[in-house]
Write a protein that holds these residues in place. Structure first.
Motif, PDB file in Angstrom:
ATOM      1  N   ARG A  88       0.879  -1.188   0.000  1.00 63.74           N
ATOM      2  CA  ARG A  88       0.000   0.000   0.000  1.00 63.74           C
ATOM      3  C   ARG A  88       0.909   1.228   0.000  1.00 63.74           C
ATOM      4  N   VAL A  89       0.511   2.199  -0.797  1.00 63.16           N
ATOM      5  CA  VAL A  89       1.330   3.417  -0.912  1.00 63.16           C
ATOM      6  C   VAL A  89       0.495   4.631  -0.534  1.00 63.16           C
ATOM      7  N   HIS A  90       1.072   5.507   0.241  1.00 61.51           N
ATOM      8  CA  HIS A  90       0.432   6.802   0.478  1.00 61.51           C
ATOM      9  C   HIS A  90       1.412   7.873   0.022  1.00 61.51           C
ATOM     10  N   ALA A  91       0.966   8.740  -0.905  1.00 61.90           N
ATOM     11  CA  ALA A  91       1.863   9.764  -1.441  1.00 61.90           C
ATOM     12  C   ALA A  91       1.495  11.131  -0.877  1.00 61.90           C
ATOM     13  N   LEU A  92       2.440  11.727  -0.163  1.00 62.07           N
ATOM     14  CA  LEU A  92       2.182  13.058   0.411  1.00 62.07           C
ATOM     15  C   LEU A  92       1.939  14.085  -0.684  1.00 62.07           C
ATOM     16  N   ALA A  93       2.612  13.888  -1.830  1.00 62.08           N
ATOM     17  CA  ALA A  93       2.470  14.860  -2.914  1.00 62.08           C
ATOM     18  C   ALA A  93       1.032  14.915  -3.428  1.00 62.08           C
ATOM     19  N   ASP A  94       0.280  13.798  -3.287  1.00 61.26           N
ATOM     20  CA  ASP A  94      -1.118  13.796  -3.741  1.00 61.26           C
ATOM     21  C   ASP A  94      -1.947  14.819  -2.974  1.00 61.26           C
ATOM     22  N   GLU A  95      -1.496  15.144  -1.760  1.00 60.94           N
ATOM     23  CA  GLU A  95      -2.207  16.154  -0.966  1.00 60.94           C
ATOM     24  C   GLU A  95      -1.536  17.514  -1.137  1.00 60.94           C
ATOM     25  N   GLY A  96      -0.568  17.564  -2.035  1.00 58.12           N
ATOM     26  CA  GLY A  96       0.158  18.830  -2.254  1.00 58.12           C
ATOM     27  C   GLY A  96       1.006  19.208  -1.056  1.00 58.12           C
ATOM     28  N   LEU A  97       1.442  18.213  -0.276  1.00 53.57           N
ATOM     29  CA  LEU A  97       2.145  18.517   0.970  1.00 53.57           C
ATOM     30  C   LEU A  97       3.330  17.572   1.164  1.00 53.57           C
ATOM     31  N   GLY A  98       4.286  17.644   0.239  1.00 51.97           N
ATOM     32  CA  GLY A  98       5.500  16.845   0.407  1.00 51.97           C
ATOM     33  C   GLY A  98       6.387  17.454   1.485  1.00 51.97           C
ATOM     34  N   ILE A  99       7.397  16.739   1.902  1.00 51.98           N
ATOM     35  CA  ILE A  99       8.296  17.235   2.959  1.00 51.98           C
ATOM     36  C   ILE A  99       8.904  18.610   2.597  1.00 51.98           C
ATOM     37  N   PRO A 100       9.361  18.820   1.340  1.00 51.50           N
ATOM     38  CA  PRO A 100       9.931  20.135   1.018  1.00 51.50           C
ATOM     39  C   PRO A 100       8.926  21.280   1.195  1.00 51.50           C
ATOM     40  N   ASP A 101       7.612  21.012   0.930  1.00 46.49           N
ATOM     41  CA  ASP A 101       6.598  22.066   1.117  1.00 46.49           C
ATOM     42  C   ASP A 101       6.470  22.431   2.594  1.00 46.49           C
ATOM     43  N   ILE A 102       6.540  21.406   3.446  1.00 50.15           N
ATOM     44  CA  ILE A 102       6.401  21.652   4.887  1.00 50.15           C
ATOM     45  C   ILE A 102       7.603  22.452   5.384  1.00 50.15           C
ATOM     46  N   VAL A 103       8.776  22.057   4.885  1.00 50.53           N
ATOM     47  CA  VAL A 103      10.004  22.740   5.310  1.00 50.53           C
ATOM     48  C   VAL A 103       9.969  24.202   4.870  1.00 50.53           C
ATOM     49  N   SER A 104       9.527  24.426   3.623  1.00 47.48           N
ATOM     50  CA  SER A 104       9.560  25.815   3.154  1.00 47.48           C
ATOM     51  C   SER A 104       8.504  26.652   3.881  1.00 47.48           C
ATOM     52  N   ALA A 105       7.381  26.030   4.256  1.00 48.95           N
ATOM     53  CA  ALA A 105       6.349  26.811   4.965  1.00 48.95           C
ATOM     54  C   ALA A 105       6.736  27.086   6.413  1.00 48.95           C
ATOM     55  N   THR A 106       7.355  26.114   7.068  1.00 44.41           N
ATOM     56  CA  THR A 106       7.554  26.234   8.528  1.00 44.41           C
ATOM     57  C   THR A 106       8.993  26.520   8.931  1.00 44.41           C
ATOM     58  N   ARG A 107       9.930  26.315   8.015  1.00 45.43           N
ATOM     59  CA  ARG A 107      11.368  26.447   8.324  1.00 45.43           C
ATOM     60  C   ARG A 107      11.835  25.403   9.347  1.00 45.43           C
ATOM     61  N   ARG A 108      11.063  24.355   9.519  1.00 38.73           N
ATOM     62  CA  ARG A 108      11.505  23.290  10.438  1.00 38.73           C
ATOM     63  C   ARG A 108      12.555  22.432   9.757  1.00 38.73           C
ATOM     64  N   PRO A 109      13.418  21.774  10.522  1.00 35.76           N
ATOM     65  CA  PRO A 109      14.352  20.840   9.874  1.00 35.76           C
ATOM     66  C   PRO A 109      13.570  19.719   9.175  1.00 35.76           C
ATOM     67  N   ALA A 110      14.016  19.350   7.975  1.00 34.74           N
ATOM     68  CA  ALA A 110      13.284  18.357   7.176  1.00 34.74           C
ATOM     69  C   ALA A 110      13.055  17.062   7.950  1.00 34.74           C
ATOM     70  N   CYS A 111      14.084  16.590   8.655  1.00 35.54           N
ATOM     71  CA  CYS A 111      13.969  15.277   9.294  1.00 35.54           C
ATOM     72  C   CYS A 111      13.006  15.310  10.473  1.00 35.54           C
ATOM     73  N   SER A 112      12.850  16.462  11.102  1.00 33.31           N
ATOM     74  CA  SER A 112      11.905  16.535  12.210  1.00 33.31           C
ATOM     75  C   SER A 112      10.472  16.461  11.669  1.00 33.31           C
ATOM     76  N   ALA A 113      10.204  17.208  10.581  1.00 35.26           N
ATOM     77  CA  ALA A 113       8.877  17.155   9.959  1.00 35.26           C
ATOM     78  C   ALA A 113       8.614  15.751   9.411  1.00 35.26           C
ATOM     79  N   CYS A 114       9.627  15.185   8.797  1.00 35.95           N
ATOM     80  CA  CYS A 114       9.495  13.860   8.185  1.00 35.95           C
ATOM     81  C   CYS A 114       9.182  12.808   9.257  1.00 35.95           C
ATOM     82  N   GLY A 115       9.870  12.906  10.390  1.00 35.34           N
ATOM     83  CA  GLY A 115       9.646  11.958  11.487  1.00 35.34           C
ATOM     84  C   GLY A 115       8.217  12.037  11.999  1.00 35.34           C
ATOM     85  N   THR A 116       7.710  13.251  12.146  1.00 34.41           N
ATOM     86  CA  THR A 116       6.327  13.436  12.628  1.00 34.41           C
ATOM     87  C   THR A 116       5.336  12.815  11.641  1.00 34.41           C
TER      88      THR A 116
END
Ligand code: Q46
Ligand code: ZN
Length: 313
Positions: A106-134
């Motif tokens: 089973r696959v879930h793609a974050l990009a399908d919701e328009g919310l990949g890890i790079p989008d979260i990082v650019s919006a929040t300035r959080r470290p990528a791995c912290s957002a990714c872990g959550t």
């Protein structure tokens, strides 16, 4: 160099185990090591339905293959993180692996919701791995619930665990040390047990197994891994291992056997509430995943607002 088990010419030398193996004996050794970790730590049994978190890398694919071949019931779950070409290649390899072996993926793609890890990082300035872990924690938990699995197995290997342990010790992260175990029991009825069957299996061993079994995995690292302190800890541990083979396995195994009890804490009462956003367990009104999503939405909305026009007053 002869195989320790059958005396045929050996293909791989494992200094940490003072052994060398031919191809078929290495595969046997590897599979038995994983099976022993599962049994010894009572990770799951034949009745379990196991969600295997598969990234497309060697560790998780090797783990999935071993468990499936051992006859366990598995469901592969791939979270596509939306990290450019790295994520597309990881997904492709995972899908090809599952299709070739007829495994349930089973696959879930974050990009399908328009919310990949790079989008979260650019919006929040959080470290990528912290957002990714959550995000990973949330989607793995939610997938186990959705697909009726009673345990989540991840491909964390000995090198990952040793580096994490070293980092936790260097900073005396006692909360993290309390949670560094090969088996984490669930703290809520909507959560399931989390296990690491490869916690005593080195990266060299999983790479060798994958090569010998013809597993086509993603070799490249996630671009966000570069510079992570984990890599520095791994390099230090590699030097120790080089001069004293068996250091890593001793460090991790002895911590689990003798050290971790010193950091155990009463976890009752954790995650006692239900998240108002997603319905999963949470500490507060929103779980950390929904709080992060809300923060992203807020920041994107603020960014999209037109700049105020200068007044003439
Ligand atoms: S995938 Fe995610 Fe890792 Fe990439 S963003 Fe960091 S945590 S490095 S395992
Ligand atoms: Zn939530």
């Amino acid at each position: 160099m002869k195989c320790t088990r059958c005396r045929e010419p050996a293909e791989v030398k494992l200094r940490a185990h003072n052994s060398a193996f031919c191809r078929s004996c290495f595969v046997f050794f590897f599979q038995r090591r994983v099976a022993r970790a599962v049994e010894h730590e009572k990770m799951f049994d034949r009745a379990s339905r196991i969600l295997v978190a598969v990234s497309g890398g060697k560790d998780s694919l090797a783990l999935w293959e071993v468990l499936a071949e051992e006859g366990y019931t598995t469901v592969g779950f791939h979270l596509a993180l939306g990290i450019g070409g790295y994520s597309s290649r990881s997904r492709e390899r995972t899908e090809a692996f599952a299709a070739k072996r007829g495994l349930d993926l089973r696959v879930h793609a974050l990009a399908d919701e328009g919310l990949g890890i790079p989008d979260i990082v650019s919006a929040t300035r959080r470290p990528a791995c912290s957002a990714c872990g959550t995000f990973k924690r949330h989607y793995f938990d939610a997938a186990a619930l959705e697909f009726g699995c009673d345990v989540i197995a991840t491909g964390h290997n000995l090198d990952d665990e040793a580096a994490r342990l070293l980092g936790n010790v260097l900073h005396w992260q006692t909360d993290h040390l309390a949670r560094q175990k090969p088996v984490m029991q669930p703290r809520h009825e909507k959560f399931v047990r989390k296990v690491k069957p490869l916690y005593l299996t080195s990266e060299l061993e999983t790479a060798t197994y994958s090569f010998m079994r013809g597993i086509d995995y993603v070799v490249e690292e996630c671009p966000n891994a570069a510079g992570a302190s984990q890599l520095t800890y791994k390099a230090v541990l590699d030097r120790l291992e080089d001069t004293s083979p068996g250091t890593k396995v001793g460090f991790v195994r002895d911590f689990v056997v003798r050290g971790s009890a010193a950091f155990a804490r009463d976890e009752e009462g954790d995650s006692a509430r239900t998240c108002e956003g997603c319905g999963m367990p949470s500490f507060g009104a929103l779980c950390s995943f929904c709080s992060l999503r809300a923060e992203v939405d807020r920041k994107l909305a603020a960014r999209a607002k037109p700049a105020p026009t200068p007044s003439n007053a």
